[in-house]
Design a protein around this motif. Structure first.
Motif, PDB file in Angstrom:
ATOM      1  N   CYS A  87       0.792  -1.235   0.000  1.00 45.18           N
ATOM      2  CA  CYS A  87       0.000   0.000   0.000  1.00 45.18           C
ATOM      3  C   CYS A  87       0.820   1.278   0.000  1.00 45.18           C
ATOM      4  CB  CYS A  87      -0.922   0.026   1.220  1.00 45.18           C
ATOM      5  SG  CYS A  87      -2.086  -1.345   1.327  1.00 45.18           S
ATOM      6  N   ILE A  88       2.074   1.256   0.462  1.00 45.03           N
ATOM      7  CA  ILE A  88       2.863   2.464   0.671  1.00 45.03           C
ATOM      8  C   ILE A  88       4.155   2.364  -0.121  1.00 45.03           C
ATOM      9  CG2 ILE A  88       3.939   3.974   2.385  1.00 45.03           C
ATOM     10  CD1 ILE A  88       2.213   2.528   4.527  1.00 45.03           C
ATOM     11  N   ASN A  89       4.466   3.415  -0.897  1.00 42.57           N
ATOM     12  CA  ASN A  89       5.691   3.405  -1.686  1.00 42.57           C
ATOM     13  C   ASN A  89       6.216   4.826  -1.850  1.00 42.57           C
ATOM     14  OD1 ASN A  89       7.799   2.673  -3.341  1.00 42.57           O
ATOM     15  ND2 ASN A  89       6.539   1.429  -4.725  1.00 42.57           N
ATOM     16  N   PRO A  90       7.483   5.091  -1.412  1.00 42.01           N
ATOM     17  CA  PRO A  90       8.401   4.209  -0.690  1.00 42.01           C
ATOM     18  C   PRO A  90       7.948   3.980   0.751  1.00 42.01           C
ATOM     19  CG  PRO A  90       9.331   6.397  -0.868  1.00 42.01           C
ATOM     20  CD  PRO A  90       8.072   6.415  -1.681  1.00 42.01           C
ATOM     21  N   VAL A  91       8.517   2.954   1.380  1.00 38.40           N
ATOM     22  CA  VAL A  91       8.094   2.581   2.728  1.00 38.40           C
ATOM     23  C   VAL A  91       9.303   2.132   3.535  1.00 38.40           C
ATOM     24  CG1 VAL A  91       7.610   0.154   2.172  1.00 38.40           C
ATOM     25  CG2 VAL A  91       6.311   1.286   3.988  1.00 38.40           C
ATOM     26  N   GLY A  92       9.229   2.278   4.850  1.00 34.65           N
ATOM     27  CA  GLY A  92      10.280   1.800   5.728  1.00 34.65           C
ATOM     28  C   GLY A  92      11.582   2.552   5.592  1.00 34.65           C
ATOM     29  N   THR A  93      11.532   3.811   5.158  1.00 28.49           N
ATOM     30  CA  THR A  93      12.757   4.583   4.974  1.00 28.49           C
ATOM     31  C   THR A  93      13.307   5.043   6.319  1.00 28.49           C
ATOM     32  OG1 THR A  93      11.713   6.776   4.869  1.00 28.49           O
ATOM     33  CG2 THR A  93      11.723   5.470   2.838  1.00 28.49           C
ATOM     34  N   LEU A  94      14.508   5.636   6.284  1.00 30.95           N
ATOM     35  CA  LEU A  94      15.063   6.201   7.513  1.00 30.95           C
ATOM     36  C   LEU A  94      14.242   7.387   7.993  1.00 30.95           C
ATOM     37  CD1 LEU A  94      18.907   6.052   6.833  1.00 30.95           C
ATOM     38  CD2 LEU A  94      17.579   4.634   8.402  1.00 30.95           C
ATOM     39  N   ALA A  95      13.410   7.937   7.124  1.00 33.98           N
ATOM     40  CA  ALA A  95      12.544   9.053   7.501  1.00 33.98           C
ATOM     41  C   ALA A  95      11.213   8.586   8.057  1.00 33.98           C
ATOM     42  CB  ALA A  95      12.304   9.956   6.290  1.00 33.98           C
ATOM     43  N   ASP A  96      10.996   7.279   8.120  1.00 33.56           N
ATOM     44  CA  ASP A  96       9.777   6.708   8.685  1.00 33.56           C
ATOM     45  C   ASP A  96      10.126   5.928   9.950  1.00 33.56           C
ATOM     46  OD1 ASP A  96       7.552   7.123   6.584  1.00 33.56           O
ATOM     47  OD2 ASP A  96       9.156   6.270   5.365  1.00 33.56           O
ATOM     48  N   GLY A  97       9.151   5.797  10.835  1.00 33.81           N
ATOM     49  CA  GLY A  97       9.348   4.978  12.037  1.00 33.81           C
ATOM     50  C   GLY A  97       8.402   3.798  12.043  1.00 33.81           C
ATOM     51  N   ASP A  98       8.163   3.230  10.866  1.00 39.56           N
ATOM     52  CA  ASP A  98       7.109   2.227  10.673  1.00 39.56           C
ATOM     53  C   ASP A  98       7.198   1.086  11.683  1.00 39.56           C
ATOM     54  OD1 ASP A  98       6.345   3.769   8.540  1.00 39.56           O
ATOM     55  OD2 ASP A  98       7.324   2.512   7.041  1.00 39.56           O
ATOM     56  N   THR A  99       6.067   0.842  12.354  1.00 38.82           N
ATOM     57  CA  THR A  99       5.995  -0.145  13.437  1.00 38.82           C
ATOM     58  C   THR A  99       4.667  -0.875  13.380  1.00 38.82           C
ATOM     59  OG1 THR A  99       7.404   1.219  14.870  1.00 38.82           O
ATOM     60  CG2 THR A  99       6.055  -0.460  15.945  1.00 38.82           C
ATOM     61  N   ILE A 100       4.706  -2.181  13.622  1.00 37.36           N
ATOM     62  CA  ILE A 100       3.476  -2.975  13.729  1.00 37.36           C
ATOM     63  C   ILE A 100       3.559  -3.848  14.982  1.00 37.36           C
ATOM     64  CG2 ILE A 100       1.999  -4.732  12.698  1.00 37.36           C
ATOM     65  CD1 ILE A 100       3.039  -3.909   9.970  1.00 37.36           C
ATOM     66  N   TYR A 101       2.553  -3.755  15.838  1.00 38.74           N
ATOM     67  CA  TYR A 101       2.395  -4.678  16.952  1.00 38.74           C
ATOM     68  C   TYR A 101       1.450  -5.800  16.518  1.00 38.74           C
ATOM     69  CZ  TYR A 101       4.231  -0.858  19.830  1.00 38.74           C
ATOM     70  OH  TYR A 101       5.016   0.139  20.357  1.00 38.74           O
ATOM     71  N   ALA A 102       1.659  -6.976  17.086  1.00 37.87           N
ATOM     72  CA  ALA A 102       0.737  -8.091  16.882  1.00 37.87           C
ATOM     73  C   ALA A 102       0.351  -8.630  18.249  1.00 37.87           C
ATOM     74  CB  ALA A 102       1.364  -9.183  16.029  1.00 37.87           C
ATOM     75  N   ALA A 103      -0.945  -8.581  18.553  1.00 41.31           N
ATOM     76  CA  ALA A 103      -1.445  -8.957  19.874  1.00 41.31           C
ATOM     77  C   ALA A 103      -2.298 -10.218  19.782  1.00 41.31           C
ATOM     78  CB  ALA A 103      -2.258  -7.816  20.473  1.00 41.31           C
ATOM     79  N   GLY A 104      -1.910 -11.225  20.540  1.00 38.60           N
ATOM     80  CA  GLY A 104      -2.700 -12.442  20.649  1.00 38.60           C
ATOM     81  C   GLY A 104      -3.552 -12.382  21.907  1.00 38.60           C
ATOM     82  N   VAL A 105      -4.878 -12.398  21.724  1.00 36.61           N
ATOM     83  CA  VAL A 105      -5.781 -12.156  22.850  1.00 36.61           C
ATOM     84  C   VAL A 105      -6.688 -13.347  23.153  1.00 36.61           C
ATOM     85  CG1 VAL A 105      -5.775  -9.664  22.466  1.00 36.61           C
ATOM     86  CG2 VAL A 105      -7.504 -11.068  21.321  1.00 36.61           C
ATOM     87  N   GLY A 106      -6.401 -14.509  22.556  1.00 37.53           N
ATOM     88  CA  GLY A 106      -7.274 -15.659  22.777  1.00 37.53           C
ATOM     89  C   GLY A 106      -6.507 -16.961  22.733  1.00 37.53           C
ATOM     90  N   HIS A 107      -7.245 -18.065  22.556  1.00 35.76           N
ATOM     91  CA  HIS A 107      -6.650 -19.397  22.625  1.00 35.76           C
ATOM     92  C   HIS A 107      -7.132 -20.299  21.487  1.00 35.76           C
ATOM     93  CE1 HIS A 107      -5.275 -18.256  26.637  1.00 35.76           C
ATOM     94  NE2 HIS A 107      -6.509 -17.826  26.885  1.00 35.76           N
TER      95      HIS A 107
END
Length: 326
Positions: free
Chosen positions: A264-284
């Motif tokens: 979806c994003i171009n360019p992405v993940g550059t030194l000018a970006d702080g791109d971060t994704i959390y992944a949360a597991g909330v079940g079983h």
């Protein structure tokens, strides 16, 4: 072929509550993802300039204690103060890790740089974080657009705010049998935003007259030297699932979800970006990690699309709030 997934709303998600708070005139805000039963959280940081707090709690080598909340806010590194209020709110409600002497809520946070839109002097603080947390405890808000931490988000900032466009916060969730997967993202990228289904540009760098699009990649290639692009960027988000995976496995899910940024994003993940994704597991719910990661990328891409579609405003309104428009 029948669809294997069904779109659901935020209030149908298990063990997830979402609350937002904004400072409307300053165009900055806070979003709190609260997990009533705690969450196993992994994290993927692909951008070069993240503003974050307590992200080591998501690393496989640290203690496997349940995370109480994730905070996504504006304010650049100043906005990290919002977590003080989130912790105070959770402690007041008897929520946190019991150390024996006190409860210590476990709260991770990432921020976008939104100081170029609205007020550069007003940032999310502990009071705003506490308000967003109280709202998350009371109910859940699965909205998209100019809300919470996304109210000051913009994209396409290679040549400053005068040729950028408004973006915001997006939420999208699905269910496949008993398995649930949701994504919440704040889109604040240096680059341009594309619809992965069509390849069409949705938002980003405009031409000098703001009458059409320019291509950030092509403009990058024309520059004799890269300008200071630090001030403006970072796409931050989280995927949430009721799959019963370990903290280390949730870290892998976060890294798989990152492919949505690339779609979806171009360019992405550059030194000018702080791109971060959390992944949360909330079940079983038993689930294959490869399926979970694949679905995580799908919902994240859909959330990015909603963040752009639901945040568009008239040019006249956008231009009155920009700063540093060179």
């Amino acid at each position: 072929m029948p669809e294997i997934t069904t779109e659901i709303t935020a209030d149908q998600m298990i063990n997830l509550r979402i609350g937002h708070a904004v400072l409307d005139e300053a165009k900055t805000g806070v979003t709190v993802l609260y997990f009533p039963e705690g969450a196993k959280v992994g994290c993927d940081i692909s951008g070069g300039g993240p503003a974050s707090r307590e992200t080591p709690l998501t690393m496989p080598l640290t203690a496997d204690n349940p995370i109480n909340a994730i905070v996504l806010s504006g304010g650049s590194a100043y906005g990290l103060a919002a977590s003080d209020g989130v912790m105070r709110c959770l402690e007041n409600h008897g929520i946190g890790y019991d150390t024996g002497a006190a409860l210590v809520p476990l709260v991770c946070q990432s921020c976008i740089y939104d100081l170029g839109y609205g007020s550069a002097a007003v940032r999310p603080d502990a009071s705003l974080g506490e308000t967003a947390c109280e709202r998350a405890l009371a109910d859940t808000d699965g909205g998209s657009g100019n809300i919470g931490g996304g109210i000051g988000a913009t994209v396409g900032k290679l040549f400053g705010m005068g040729r950028a466009m408004k973006a915001g916060l997006g939420f999208y969730a699905i269910q496949a049998g008993p398995l649930q997967m949701a994504a919440l993202v704040i889109v604040n990228a240096l680059g341009d935003i594309y619809d992965p289904a069509t390849g069409q540009k949705m938002a980003g760098l405009t031409d000098e007259n703001r009458t059409g699009f320019a291509d950030t990649r092509q403009e990058f290639a024309k520059l004799a030297a890269i300008q200071n692009t630090f001030t403006g960027n970072t796409t931050i988000g989280a995927v949430i699932t009721n799959a019963g995976l370990s903290k280390a496995e949730m870290g892998k899910v976060a890294s798989m979800a990152r492919s949505a940024y690339g779609r979806c994003i171009n360019p992405v993940g550059t030194l000018a970006d702080g791109d971060t994704i959390y992944a949360a597991g909330v079940g079983h719910i038993p689930a294959d990690i490869n399926l979970v990661g694949t679905l995580a990328a799908e919902v994240m891409a859909a959330a990015i699309r909603k963040a752009v579609l639901f945040s568009q405003i008239p040019d006249s309104e956008y231009l009155q709030y920009i700063r540093g428009s060179a």
